[in-house]
Design an enzyme around this catalytic site. Structure first.
Site, PDB file in Angstrom:
ATOM      1  N   LYS A  41       0.835  -1.206   0.000  1.00  0.00           N
ATOM      2  CA  LYS A  41       0.000   0.000   0.000  1.00  0.00           C
ATOM      3  C   LYS A  41       0.869   1.255   0.000  1.00  0.00           C
ATOM      4  O   LYS A  41       1.860   1.326   0.732  1.00  0.00           O
ATOM      5  CB  LYS A  41      -0.890   0.042   1.252  1.00  0.00           C
ATOM      6  CG  LYS A  41      -1.984  -1.023   1.292  1.00  0.00           C
ATOM      7  CD  LYS A  41      -2.856  -0.835   2.512  1.00  0.00           C
ATOM      8  CE  LYS A  41      -4.036  -1.769   2.500  1.00  0.00           C
ATOM      9  NZ  LYS A  41      -4.901  -1.587   3.697  1.00  0.00           N
ATOM     10  N   GLY A  95      -8.376   5.222   0.274  1.00  0.00           N
ATOM     11  CA  GLY A  95      -9.592   4.966  -0.493  1.00  0.00           C
ATOM     12  C   GLY A  95      -9.347   3.976  -1.626  1.00  0.00           C
ATOM     13  O   GLY A  95      -9.951   4.056  -2.682  1.00  0.00           O
ATOM     14  N   LYS A 134      -0.346  -8.185   5.555  1.00  0.00           N
ATOM     15  CA  LYS A 134      -0.920  -9.487   5.199  1.00  0.00           C
ATOM     16  C   LYS A 134      -2.223  -9.195   4.458  1.00  0.00           C
ATOM     17  O   LYS A 134      -2.995  -8.314   4.871  1.00  0.00           O
ATOM     18  CB  LYS A 134      -1.208 -10.252   6.505  1.00  0.00           C
ATOM     19  CG  LYS A 134      -1.717 -11.661   6.284  1.00  0.00           C
ATOM     20  CD  LYS A 134      -0.562 -12.630   6.170  1.00  0.00           C
ATOM     21  CE  LYS A 134      -1.084 -14.034   5.923  1.00  0.00           C
ATOM     22  NZ  LYS A 134      -0.513 -14.564   4.656  1.00  0.00           N
ATOM     23  N   HIS A 141     -16.487  -4.968   5.059  1.00  0.00           N
ATOM     24  CA  HIS A 141     -16.148  -3.643   5.586  1.00  0.00           C
ATOM     25  C   HIS A 141     -17.214  -3.344   6.646  1.00  0.00           C
ATOM     26  O   HIS A 141     -18.385  -3.142   6.305  1.00  0.00           O
ATOM     27  CB  HIS A 141     -16.191  -2.599   4.468  1.00  0.00           C
ATOM     28  CG  HIS A 141     -16.091  -1.181   4.949  1.00  0.00           C
ATOM     29  ND1 HIS A 141     -15.241  -0.253   4.373  1.00  0.00           N
ATOM     30  CD2 HIS A 141     -16.736  -0.515   5.935  1.00  0.00           C
ATOM     31  CE1 HIS A 141     -15.377   0.900   5.000  1.00  0.00           C
ATOM     32  NE2 HIS A 141     -16.274   0.782   5.939  1.00  0.00           N
ATOM     33  N   LYS A 191     -18.967   3.560  -1.878  1.00  0.00           N
ATOM     34  CA  LYS A 191     -20.044   2.785  -1.246  1.00  0.00           C
ATOM     35  C   LYS A 191     -21.317   2.951  -2.066  1.00  0.00           C
ATOM     36  O   LYS A 191     -21.665   4.051  -2.470  1.00  0.00           O
ATOM     37  CB  LYS A 191     -20.247   3.249   0.210  1.00  0.00           C
ATOM     38  CG  LYS A 191     -19.026   2.928   1.088  1.00  0.00           C
ATOM     39  CD  LYS A 191     -19.072   3.628   2.424  1.00  0.00           C
ATOM     40  CE  LYS A 191     -17.803   3.334   3.228  1.00  0.00           C
ATOM     41  NZ  LYS A 191     -17.652   4.215   4.407  1.00  0.00           N
ATOM     42  N   GLU A 217      -9.082   2.131   9.224  1.00  0.00           N
ATOM     43  CA  GLU A 217      -8.819   3.557   9.432  1.00  0.00           C
ATOM     44  C   GLU A 217      -9.894   4.146  10.327  1.00  0.00           C
ATOM     45  O   GLU A 217     -10.910   3.508  10.583  1.00  0.00           O
ATOM     46  CB  GLU A 217      -8.766   4.305   8.101  1.00  0.00           C
ATOM     47  CG  GLU A 217      -9.982   4.192   7.225  1.00  0.00           C
ATOM     48  CD  GLU A 217      -9.670   4.729   5.806  1.00  0.00           C
ATOM     49  OE1 GLU A 217      -9.019   4.054   5.006  1.00  0.00           O
ATOM     50  OE2 GLU A 217     -10.105   5.849   5.544  1.00  0.00           O
ATOM     51  N   ARG A 257     -15.149  12.412  11.041  1.00  0.00           N
ATOM     52  CA  ARG A 257     -16.226  13.278  10.504  1.00  0.00           C
ATOM     53  C   ARG A 257     -17.540  12.516  10.573  1.00  0.00           C
ATOM     54  O   ARG A 257     -17.541  11.304  10.825  1.00  0.00           O
ATOM     55  CB  ARG A 257     -15.907  13.601   9.045  1.00  0.00           C
ATOM     56  CG  ARG A 257     -15.953  12.347   8.182  1.00  0.00           C
ATOM     57  CD  ARG A 257     -15.644  12.572   6.725  1.00  0.00           C
ATOM     58  NE  ARG A 257     -15.939  11.379   5.958  1.00  0.00           N
ATOM     59  CZ  ARG A 257     -15.097  10.360   5.816  1.00  0.00           C
ATOM     60  NH1 ARG A 257     -13.915  10.393   6.391  1.00  0.00           N
ATOM     61  NH2 ARG A 257     -15.427   9.282   5.111  1.00  0.00           N
ATOM     62  N   VAL A 317     -21.412   9.790   5.234  1.00  0.00           N
ATOM     63  CA  VAL A 317     -22.594   9.797   4.346  1.00  0.00           C
ATOM     64  C   VAL A 317     -23.662   8.860   4.905  1.00  0.00           C
ATOM     65  O   VAL A 317     -24.837   9.199   4.980  1.00  0.00           O
ATOM     66  CB  VAL A 317     -22.200   9.345   2.915  1.00  0.00           C
ATOM     67  CG1 VAL A 317     -23.438   9.144   2.056  1.00  0.00           C
ATOM     68  CG2 VAL A 317     -21.228  10.325   2.282  1.00  0.00           C
TER      69      VAL A 317
HETATM   70  C1  MV4 Z   1      -6.986  -4.134   2.592  1.00  0.00           C
HETATM   71  C2  MV4 Z   1      -7.673  -5.212   1.987  1.00  0.00           C
HETATM   72  C3  MV4 Z   1      -7.206  -6.504   2.231  1.00  0.00           C
HETATM   73  N1  MV4 Z   1      -6.105  -6.702   3.004  1.00  0.00           N
HETATM   74  N2  MV4 Z   1      -5.904  -4.365   3.363  1.00  0.00           N
HETATM   75  C4  MV4 Z   1      -9.459  -0.632   0.444  1.00  0.00           C
HETATM   76  C5  MV4 Z   1      -9.624   0.795   0.809  1.00  0.00           C
HETATM   77  C6  MV4 Z   1      -8.723   1.022   1.939  1.00  0.00           C
HETATM   78  N3  MV4 Z   1      -9.430   1.753   2.968  1.00  0.00           N
HETATM   79  C7  MV4 Z   1      -8.312  -0.299   2.458  1.00  0.00           C
HETATM   80  N4  MV4 Z   1      -8.798  -1.286   1.510  1.00  0.00           N
HETATM   81  C8  MV4 Z   1      -8.457  -2.585   1.630  1.00  0.00           C
HETATM   82  N5  MV4 Z   1      -7.403  -2.856   2.411  1.00  0.00           N
HETATM   83  C9  MV4 Z   1      -5.473  -5.636   3.543  1.00  0.00           C
HETATM   84  N6  MV4 Z   1      -4.383  -5.875   4.300  1.00  0.00           N
HETATM   85  C10 MV4 Z   1      -8.794  -4.943   1.170  1.00  0.00           C
HETATM   86  C11 MV4 Z   1      -9.159  -3.641   0.969  1.00  0.00           C
HETATM   87  C12 MV4 Z   1     -10.296  -3.399   0.083  1.00  0.00           C
HETATM   88  C13 MV4 Z   1     -11.495  -2.925   0.578  1.00  0.00           C
HETATM   89  C14 MV4 Z   1     -11.634  -2.634   1.926  1.00  0.00           C
HETATM   90  C15 MV4 Z   1     -12.865  -2.161   2.384  1.00  0.00           C
HETATM   91  C16 MV4 Z   1     -13.916  -1.973   1.507  1.00  0.00           C
HETATM   92  C17 MV4 Z   1     -13.765  -2.244   0.177  1.00  0.00           C
HETATM   93  C18 MV4 Z   1     -12.565  -2.726  -0.313  1.00  0.00           C
HETATM   94  C19 MV4 Z   1     -12.409  -3.016  -1.671  1.00  0.00           C
HETATM   95  C20 MV4 Z   1     -11.215  -3.478  -2.133  1.00  0.00           C
HETATM   96  C21 MV4 Z   1     -10.141  -3.666  -1.248  1.00  0.00           C
END
Ligand code: MV4
Length: 449
Positions: free
Chosen positions: A158, A164, A201, A208, A237, A288, A292, A295
């Site tokens: 990342k 986002g 990992k 979510h 979303k 995270e 705020r 929505v």
């Molecule tokens: C991840 C993940 C899988 N493993 N981190 C996407 C947005 C960002 N806020 C963090 N995200 C993700 N982080 C790890 N280690 C999968 C995602 C992710 C995701 C997370 C929440 C809602 C939708 C998503 C869509 C694709 C990937």
């Protein structure tokens, strides 16, 4: 309590805040760009100040103009809503320097939670589960290889300055790491002007799930349950619901406690949301923290009967939170209605609304700034309404949402109503077995059905 609040936002959330202010006998000031002269938030507010031309950076993001509007109208507080300046620590600081109360957390809090690496370290220190991975940035391939051998594949690389969903790359085997690592760094350099990356990992097919918290200025923190936001397209979303279909009382207890720990760690003030990734074994990991109002806050309001905007205003005015047991009742679903064309890859659909017939009936709520004759300005995001329903069970809520969507008539522009309607009839959605990959990998919109 405040005498007059300036709403530094537009669209449905500006209306939402004005409504609660009116119910609390607080005067309101709207700010608007020249593209929003005919917007409802301008008409509903007690006063309105034009702060510039349509581009956000010359209006809704222009701190001097917003503060000037607060000065000339003598507003004693500013509500930032979501987006725009709502998580801008500099704005929060400048407000307090100008003796205008920023309705939200302190500048320190915003910057702590805004820096993903610092936020993660704060969580680790307070026993909030985080995804196993690097302790901060990884600068060389050798370091990356060593870490991935330790935590095991698959991993997620990342960009530190990403967010986002931007600047993320999955790596399923060691042979692909070298290429992925250098690509991620160069894309981060070009995309965010910062090549730094970290590694975690991979949580495969996660849900979510986010926990709503409220904090006052006296150290009290409560949580108001969870929202499931797993149905997303391109990290936007599409639909949110409360409670989550995957939740159990034990998991809610654990995630609620973790979210309160996270908020207590930073002495949180106001409304905040702690976002988690949840895997199929019900393990959850901090993703995270948003400082705020979000929505999707209405689905929480519907099942807990809290007015979250009122809670933000009361907390900012120094009122103590009532520590009453959390009562949740029924199930609530929110469908975001965007001015986009689902038959043409959701491209924005500009134009003027010439028919607007929103649904009604028991426990059907519409949060919208749209009306007949409203011209959708191309400068801002495409969401024109949120349709929120609540009912005793998830099945009843789905039936009610399906009925409400089928009543919702908007003409003159294309909207995502037909897409949402198909979702309400989708077997996987109805079962509640979807995760964050479902909409993009399995669900197919079929315009003819
Ligand atoms: C991840 C993940 C899988 N493993 N981190 C996407 C947005 C960002 N806020 C963090 N995200 C993700 N982080 C790890 N280690 C999968 C995602 C992710 C995701 C997370 C929440 C809602 C939708 C998503 C869509 C694709 C990937």
């Amino acid at each position: 309590m405040f005498d007059k609040i300036l709403i530094a936002n537009r669209g449905e959330i500006a209306l939402r805040i004005i409504r609660t202010c009116k119910e609390m006998d607080i005067k309101t000031v709207a700010v608007y760009s020249t593209a929003d002269t005919d917007s409802l938030h301008v008409k509903f507010a007690d006063e309105a100040v034009c702060i510039g031309p349509p581009p956000s950076r010359e209006s809704y993001l222009k701190i001097p103009s917003i503060l000037a509007a607060a000065e000339i109208t003598n507003a004693d507080a500013i509500h930032p809503g979501y987006g725009f300046l709502s998580e801008n620590a500099e704005f929060s600081r400048i407000c307090s320097e100008h003796d205008v109360k920023f309705i939200g957390p302190s500048p320190e809090m915003i910057s702590t939670m805004g820096d993903k690496a610092v936020a993660k370290k704060t969580m680790i220190k307070n026993n909030v589960p985080v995804v196993p991975g690097s302790d901060g940035e990884i600068d060389t391939y050798e370091e990356a290889k060593e870490l991935c051998d330790e935590i095991g594949y698959p991993v997620m690389i990342k960009a530190s300055a990403g967010g986002g969903g931007r600047g993320m790359r999955e790596v399923f085997e060691e042979s692909k790491l070298k290429q992925a690592f250098s690509t991620c760094r160069s894309e981060a350099e070009t995309g965010f002007n910062n090549p730094a990356v970290y590694i975690e990992k991979l949580v495969q097919n996660p849900h979510h799930v986010e926990i709503q918290i409220l904090g006052d200025q006296h150290g009290n923190i409560i949580h108001l349950g969870e929202r499931d936001c797993s149905l997303q397209r391109r990290h936007q979303k599409v639909l949110e619901e409360a409670p989550s279909p995957l939740m159990t009382p034990e998991l809610r207890e654990k995630m609620g406690a973790a979210a309160i720990n996270a908020a207590k760690a930073v002495d949180y003030e106001g409304a905040g949301t702690v976002e988690f990734l949840v895997d199929k074994n019900h393990d959850f990991y901090f993703m995270e923290m948003n400082t705020r109002i979000q929505v999707e806050h209405p689905v929480t309001e519907e099942i807990t009967n809290y007015d979250l905007v009122a809670e933000q205003i009361k907390a900012a005015a120094g009122q103590k939170l009532e520590d009453k047991p959390l009562k949740m009742r029924g199930h609530s679903i929110e469908c975001r209605i965007n001015a986009e064309d689902p038959e043409h890859n959701f491209r924005p659909s500009a134009g003027t609304i010439n028919v607007f017939h929103p649904p009604g009936g028991h426990s059907v709520r519409i949060d919208t700034h749209a009306y007949v004759g409203y011209r959708i300005p191309p400068h801002y995001d495409s969401m024109i309404a949120k349709l929120i329903v609540s009912a005793p069970t998830r099945k009843d809520a789905i039936n009610r949402m399906r009925r409400a969507l089928s009543e919702f008539v908007v003409e003159g522009i294309k909207t995502t109503i037909p897409y949402q309607l198909q979702l309400m009839n989708d077997e996987n959605f109805k079962k509640g077995t979807f995760n964050t990959h479902y909409l993009e990998s399995e669900f197919k919109y079929n315009p003819d059905n």
